[in-house]
Scaffold this motif. Structure first.
Motif, PDB file in Angstrom:
ATOM      1  N   PHE A  19       0.900  -1.282  -0.028  1.00  0.00           N
ATOM      2  CA  PHE A  19       0.038   0.034  -0.022  1.00  0.00           C
ATOM      3  C   PHE A  19       0.655   1.375  -0.045  1.00  0.00           C
ATOM      4  CE2 PHE A  19      -2.259   3.377   2.244  1.00  0.00           C
ATOM      5  CZ  PHE A  19      -3.558   3.408   1.306  1.00  0.00           C
ATOM      6  N   TRP A  22       2.632   1.819  -3.223  1.00  0.00           N
ATOM      7  CA  TRP A  22       1.563   1.881  -4.508  1.00  0.00           C
ATOM      8  C   TRP A  22       1.073   3.373  -4.234  1.00  0.00           C
ATOM      9  CZ3 TRP A  22      -3.528   3.487  -5.339  1.00  0.00           C
ATOM     10  CH2 TRP A  22      -3.950   3.055  -6.622  1.00  0.00           C
ATOM     11  N   SER A  23       0.863   3.752  -3.094  1.00  0.00           N
ATOM     12  CA  SER A  23       0.323   5.196  -3.009  1.00  0.00           C
ATOM     13  C   SER A  23       1.634   6.333  -2.994  1.00  0.00           C
ATOM     14  CB  SER A  23       0.011   5.242  -1.184  1.00  0.00           C
ATOM     15  OG  SER A  23      -0.936   4.449  -0.959  1.00  0.00           O
ATOM     16  N   THR A  26       1.490   6.528  -6.743  1.00  0.00           N
ATOM     17  CA  THR A  26       0.267   7.350  -7.239  1.00  0.00           C
ATOM     18  C   THR A  26       0.701   8.901  -7.175  1.00  0.00           C
ATOM     19  OG1 THR A  26      -1.093   5.703  -6.727  1.00  0.00           O
ATOM     20  CG2 THR A  26      -2.184   7.967  -7.109  1.00  0.00           C
ATOM     21  N   THR A  27       0.899   9.374  -6.007  1.00  0.00           N
ATOM     22  CA  THR A  27       1.519  10.688  -5.737  1.00  0.00           C
ATOM     23  C   THR A  27       2.540  11.196  -6.639  1.00  0.00           C
ATOM     24  OG1 THR A  27       0.679  10.274  -3.227  1.00  0.00           O
ATOM     25  CG2 THR A  27       2.130  12.031  -3.795  1.00  0.00           C
ATOM     26  N   LYS A  29       3.338  10.000  -9.545  1.00  0.00           N
ATOM     27  CA  LYS A  29       2.888  10.361 -10.922  1.00  0.00           C
ATOM     28  C   LYS A  29       1.954  11.850 -11.202  1.00  0.00           C
ATOM     29  CE  LYS A  29       2.457   5.681 -12.585  1.00  0.00           C
ATOM     30  NZ  LYS A  29       1.668   4.623 -13.186  1.00  0.00           N
ATOM     31  N   SER A  30       1.354  11.991  -9.893  1.00  0.00           N
ATOM     32  CA  SER A  30       0.356  13.130 -10.124  1.00  0.00           C
ATOM     33  C   SER A  30       1.304  14.444  -9.653  1.00  0.00           C
ATOM     34  CB  SER A  30      -0.284  13.167  -8.814  1.00  0.00           C
ATOM     35  OG  SER A  30      -1.365  12.059  -9.141  1.00  0.00           O
ATOM     36  N   GLU A  66       7.696   1.431 -10.267  1.00  0.00           N
ATOM     37  CA  GLU A  66       6.829   0.649 -10.923  1.00  0.00           C
ATOM     38  C   GLU A  66       7.578  -0.708 -11.351  1.00  0.00           C
ATOM     39  OE1 GLU A  66       3.989   3.452 -14.109  1.00  0.00           O
ATOM     40  OE2 GLU A  66       6.259   2.797 -14.751  1.00  0.00           O
ATOM     41  N   LEU A  76      -0.441  -1.533 -11.385  1.00  0.00           N
ATOM     42  CA  LEU A  76       0.240  -0.192 -11.356  1.00  0.00           C
ATOM     43  C   LEU A  76      -1.082   0.995 -11.202  1.00  0.00           C
ATOM     44  CD1 LEU A  76       2.927  -0.317 -13.611  1.00  0.00           C
ATOM     45  CD2 LEU A  76       3.094  -0.647 -11.327  1.00  0.00           C
ATOM     46  N   PRO A  77      -0.816   1.713 -10.481  1.00  0.00           N
ATOM     47  CA  PRO A  77      -1.932   3.030 -10.615  1.00  0.00           C
ATOM     48  C   PRO A  77      -1.791   3.784 -11.975  1.00  0.00           C
ATOM     49  CG  PRO A  77       0.093   3.716  -9.217  1.00  0.00           C
ATOM     50  CD  PRO A  77       0.444   2.240  -9.657  1.00  0.00           C
ATOM     51  N   PRO A  78      -2.841   4.079 -12.196  1.00  0.00           N
ATOM     52  CA  PRO A  78      -2.896   4.896 -13.572  1.00  0.00           C
ATOM     53  C   PRO A  78      -2.005   6.152 -13.483  1.00  0.00           C
ATOM     54  CG  PRO A  78      -4.813   5.626 -12.099  1.00  0.00           C
ATOM     55  CD  PRO A  78      -4.402   4.479 -11.533  1.00  0.00           C
ATOM     56  N   THR A  79      -1.609   6.570 -14.792  1.00  0.00           N
ATOM     57  CA  THR A  79      -0.381   7.618 -15.069  1.00  0.00           C
ATOM     58  C   THR A  79      -1.239   8.586 -15.638  1.00  0.00           C
ATOM     59  OG1 THR A  79       1.355   6.022 -15.336  1.00  0.00           O
ATOM     60  CG2 THR A  79       1.768   8.167 -16.066  1.00  0.00           C
TER      61      THR A  79
END
Length: 169
Positions: A19, A22-23, A26-27, A29-30, A66, A76-79
């Motif tokens: 988690f 992954w989190s 995600t951050t 990428k944002s 990744e 993987l989270p979305p890009t």
């Protein structure tokens, strides 16, 4: 020999590690997308250089994390899409993010990244994951010093009220 001995890459990730990584990914990428947007708004050349550095560093973090998740069979989270370059003059003045605001956001995201890295390092039982976030932490600390220096040099740093001892009454 137990399940958690030997090569750390052969050990399973625990749910907290999954988690957290992954989190963080995600951050990251944002933040790459957000910094690309901020780069379009930045007028100061020194700030633009720091934004470029933040984008490059973020892209390296994304690639490394990744890879880690893929090796462990984790989706993987979305890009977010790459942001196109824009001409600063094409952005209406009232819609522009000001350099001082961009620099404050850069400082804040760096500080948040340091805290997240420390948390992940402390919760990891796999040495390789702790080492990855130790490296990212070091890079963010170095970058944070550059952001602080820029904020001071440009007069963008807004300090809280400064405490001064009143010994002379």
């Amino acid at each position: 020999m137990g399940i958690l001995s030997g090569n750390p890459k052969d050990e399973p990730m625990h749910y907290g590690e999954v988690f957290a990584v992954w989190s963080f990914l995600t951050t990251a990428k944002s933040l790459v997308a957000g910094n690309q947007i901020h780069l379009n708004h930045a007028g100061d050349k020194d700030l633009q250089k720091l934004l470029d550095e933040a984008i490059q560093s973020g892209q390296q973090e994304v690639k490394q994390l990744e890879e880690l998740l893929k090796e462990n069979g984790i989706g993987l989270p979305p890009t977010p899409p790459e942001r196109p370059k824009a001409n600063l003059e094409d952005i209406p003045v009232g819609a522009r993010v000001q350099d001082m605001e961009i620099a404050a956001a850069l400082a804040s995201q760096t500080a948040g990244g340091l805290v997240a890295c420390s948390k992940i390092m402390g919760e990891s039982i796999r040495e390789d994951i702790a080492m990855i976030f130790g490296q990212i932490h070091t890079q963010k600390a170095t970058f944070g010093a550059k952001v602080l220096k820029l904020n001071k040099e440009k007069g963008w740093l807004i300090t809280p009220p400064l405490h001064q001892n009143k010994t002379d009454n």
